[in-house]
Design a protein around this motif. Structure first.
Motif, PDB file in Angstrom:
ATOM      1  N   TYR A   1      -3.639  -2.095  -2.358  1.00 40.71           N
ATOM      2  CA  TYR A   1      -2.370  -2.208  -1.631  1.00 40.71           C
ATOM      3  C   TYR A   1      -2.630  -2.183  -0.123  1.00 40.71           C
ATOM      4  O   TYR A   1      -3.614  -1.609   0.334  1.00 40.71           O
TER       5      TYR A   1
ATOM      6  N   TYR B   1      -0.316  -1.006   3.227  1.00 38.70           N
ATOM      7  CA  TYR B   1       0.894  -0.400   3.766  1.00 38.70           C
ATOM      8  C   TYR B   1       0.816  -0.409   5.294  1.00 38.70           C
ATOM      9  O   TYR B   1      -0.264  -0.369   5.870  1.00 38.70           O
TER      10      TYR B   1
ATOM     11  N   SER C   1      -5.532   2.146  -6.580  1.00 41.80           N
ATOM     12  CA  SER C   1      -5.204   3.027  -7.696  1.00 41.80           C
ATOM     13  C   SER C   1      -5.913   2.518  -8.941  1.00 41.80           C
ATOM     14  O   SER C   1      -6.129   1.317  -9.101  1.00 41.80           O
TER      15      SER C   1
ATOM     16  N   ASP D   1      -4.899   2.449 -12.049  1.00 39.86           N
ATOM     17  CA  ASP D   1      -4.030   1.622 -12.873  1.00 39.86           C
ATOM     18  C   ASP D   1      -2.868   1.099 -12.042  1.00 39.86           C
ATOM     19  O   ASP D   1      -2.625   1.558 -10.931  1.00 39.86           O
ATOM     20  N   ARG D   2      -2.131   0.172 -12.609  1.00 43.03           N
ATOM     21  CA  ARG D   2      -0.998  -0.403 -11.880  1.00 43.03           C
ATOM     22  C   ARG D   2       0.305   0.330 -12.178  1.00 43.03           C
ATOM     23  O   ARG D   2       1.340  -0.006 -11.626  1.00 43.03           O
ATOM     24  N   ILE D   3       0.249   1.313 -13.064  1.00 45.08           N
ATOM     25  CA  ILE D   3       1.471   2.050 -13.411  1.00 45.08           C
ATOM     26  C   ILE D   3       1.197   3.551 -13.309  1.00 45.08           C
ATOM     27  O   ILE D   3       0.198   4.043 -13.817  1.00 45.08           O
ATOM     28  N   ASN D   4       2.113   4.264 -12.660  1.00 42.41           N
ATOM     29  CA  ASN D   4       2.056   5.737 -12.619  1.00 42.41           C
ATOM     30  C   ASN D   4       0.672   6.268 -12.279  1.00 42.41           C
ATOM     31  O   ASN D   4       0.113   7.129 -12.973  1.00 42.41           O
ATOM     32  N   SER D   5       0.144   5.755 -11.188  1.00 39.96           N
ATOM     33  CA  SER D   5      -1.214   6.113 -10.808  1.00 39.96           C
ATOM     34  C   SER D   5      -1.246   6.435  -9.318  1.00 39.96           C
ATOM     35  O   SER D   5      -0.816   5.616  -8.506  1.00 39.96           O
ATOM     36  N   PRO D   6      -1.725   7.641  -8.951  1.00 38.50           N
ATOM     37  CA  PRO D   6      -1.730   8.000  -7.528  1.00 38.50           C
ATOM     38  C   PRO D   6      -2.555   7.027  -6.698  1.00 38.50           C
ATOM     39  O   PRO D   6      -3.559   6.475  -7.163  1.00 38.50           O
ATOM     40  N   LEU D   7      -2.136   6.837  -5.465  1.00 38.62           N
ATOM     41  CA  LEU D   7      -2.859   5.975  -4.544  1.00 38.62           C
ATOM     42  C   LEU D   7      -3.915   6.768  -3.785  1.00 38.62           C
ATOM     43  O   LEU D   7      -3.690   7.915  -3.403  1.00 38.62           O
TER      44      LEU D   7
ATOM     45  N   PHE E   1      -6.010   6.454  -0.301  1.00 36.84           N
ATOM     46  CA  PHE E   1      -5.871   5.730   0.955  1.00 36.84           C
ATOM     47  C   PHE E   1      -7.153   5.757   1.778  1.00 36.84           C
ATOM     48  O   PHE E   1      -7.913   6.727   1.750  1.00 36.84           O
ATOM     49  N   GLY E   2      -7.345   4.672   2.564  1.00 35.39           N
ATOM     50  CA  GLY E   2      -8.339   4.684   3.621  1.00 35.39           C
ATOM     51  C   GLY E   2      -7.797   5.425   4.832  1.00 35.39           C
ATOM     52  O   GLY E   2      -6.659   5.915   4.818  1.00 35.39           O
TER      53      GLY E   2
ATOM     54  N   TYR F   1       8.611   8.037 -11.482  1.00 33.10           N
ATOM     55  CA  TYR F   1       7.341   8.680 -11.164  1.00 33.10           C
ATOM     56  C   TYR F   1       7.399   9.059  -9.705  1.00 33.10           C
ATOM     57  O   TYR F   1       7.701   8.210  -8.846  1.00 33.10           O
TER      58      TYR F   1
ATOM     59  N   LEU G   1       5.745  11.460  -6.351  1.00 32.28           N
ATOM     60  CA  LEU G   1       4.496  12.037  -5.844  1.00 32.28           C
ATOM     61  C   LEU G   1       4.737  12.658  -4.475  1.00 32.28           C
ATOM     62  O   LEU G   1       5.661  12.278  -3.752  1.00 32.28           O
TER      63      LEU G   1
ATOM     64  N   TYR H   1       2.338  13.421  -0.964  1.00 30.89           N
ATOM     65  CA  TYR H   1       1.081  13.195  -0.269  1.00 30.89           C
ATOM     66  C   TYR H   1       1.074  14.060   0.985  1.00 30.89           C
ATOM     67  O   TYR H   1       2.105  14.312   1.587  1.00 30.89           O
TER      68      TYR H   1
ATOM     69  N   PRO I   1      -3.184   9.252   4.033  1.00 30.86           N
ATOM     70  CA  PRO I   1      -2.515  10.231   3.171  1.00 30.86           C
ATOM     71  C   PRO I   1      -3.401  10.589   1.980  1.00 30.86           C
ATOM     72  O   PRO I   1      -4.149   9.754   1.471  1.00 30.86           O
TER      73      PRO I   1
ATOM     74  N   PHE J   1      -3.320  12.310  -1.898  1.00 30.89           N
ATOM     75  CA  PHE J   1      -2.463  12.684  -3.016  1.00 30.89           C
ATOM     76  C   PHE J   1      -2.504  14.186  -3.252  1.00 30.89           C
ATOM     77  O   PHE J   1      -3.568  14.805  -3.266  1.00 30.89           O
TER      78      PHE J   1
ATOM     79  N   ASN K   1       5.534  -1.054 -12.523  1.00 32.21           N
ATOM     80  CA  ASN K   1       4.669  -1.374 -11.393  1.00 32.21           C
ATOM     81  C   ASN K   1       4.433  -0.138 -10.557  1.00 32.21           C
ATOM     82  O   ASN K   1       5.075   0.892 -10.743  1.00 32.21           O
ATOM     83  N   ASN K   2       3.483  -0.235  -9.656  1.00 32.89           N
ATOM     84  CA  ASN K   2       3.094   0.887  -8.806  1.00 32.89           C
ATOM     85  C   ASN K   2       3.561   0.653  -7.381  1.00 32.89           C
ATOM     86  O   ASN K   2       2.950   1.132  -6.436  1.00 32.89           O
TER      87      ASN K   2
ATOM     88  N   MET L   1       5.176   1.745  -4.731  1.00 30.92           N
ATOM     89  CA  MET L   1       5.694   3.039  -4.321  1.00 30.92           C
ATOM     90  C   MET L   1       6.495   2.933  -3.046  1.00 30.92           C
ATOM     91  O   MET L   1       6.077   2.280  -2.097  1.00 30.92           O
TER      92      MET L   1
END
Lengths: 113, 112
Positions: free
Chosen positions: A33, A35, A94, A96-102, A104-105, B32, B34, B36, B44, B46, B97-98, B100
């Protein structure tokens, strides 16, 4: 140390110039991703990729493009930078593409003048 | 249209006391959630998550509470430590999908 590497750390760019922000992960995560973080707005999704070879548009995609040629790399390109693209850009991944924490760089601080 | 809102830009607490960070959302499809934590010049990190089938999830000093009917979640930190001083973002995603959505963040300062 496993994680996400972003480059450059910071950049000052003249309006109208082209710029590619680089992002590489070594965790073999499927999804990646981009952002942007702006004061008072939190993080907003620009583009994402659920797996190598696929990409999708996020919340604020205009003026940006991405590619995902392999699992590890996910570059973000500004074809013709404008001052409103001044921001801090974070790449994330992440498992997985579902319900998975990100994960980050550390971000790229971009200033468009 | 911000679907995730953190209405308190800052919070200051004394070391050893409880920190409570709040978050509201508008999209009833979110399932879902979260939290951070972000330090300056870093990305950030998690902290803790909760799915909509639960109303509480605990991990050490951190507990997240979810009130689906009020579309509200909160993060409790007990006891607060100076190293907890950071910006905290809540985030939410929906369905298959993710993608967020993040709140604007709350800057927590824990005073020794």
């Amino acid at each position: 140390i496993a994680g996400i590497t972003q480059a450059p750390t910071s950049q000052i760019l003249a309006a109208g110039r082209r710029m590619t922000l680089r992002c590489t992960q070594d965790m073999r995560h499927n999804a990646m991703y981009w952002y942007r973080q702006d004061l008072g707005l939190g993080l907003r999704l620009i583009h994402y990729s659920n797996t190598a070879g696929t990409t999708g548009k996020g919340e604020v995609p205009d003026g940006y493009s991405v590619s995902r040629a392999n699992t590890d790399d996910f570059p973000l390109t500004l074809a013709s930078a404008v001052p409103s693209q001044t921001s801090v850009y974070f790449c994330a991944s992440s498992l997985d593409r579902i319900n998975s924490p990100l994960h980050f760089g550390n971000g790229t601080r971009l200033t468009v003048t | 249209d911000q679907q995730v809102k953190q209405n308190s830009p800052s919070l200051s607490v004394q070391e050893g006391r409880i920190s409570i960070l709040n978050c509201d959302y508008t999209n009833s499809m979110f399932d879902y959630f979260l939290w951070y934590k972000k330090y300056p010049a870093e990305g950030p990190t998690f902290l803790i998550s909760i799915s909509s089938i639960k109303d509480k999830n605990e991990d050490g000093r951190f507990t997240v509470f979810l009130n689906k009917s009020a579309k509200h979640l909160s993060l409790h930190i007990v006891p607060s430590q100076p190293g907890d001083s950071a910006v905290y973002f809540c985030a939410a995603s929906a369905g298959d999908n993710n993608d967020m959505r993040f709140g604007a963040g709350t800057r927590l300062t824990v005073k020794p």
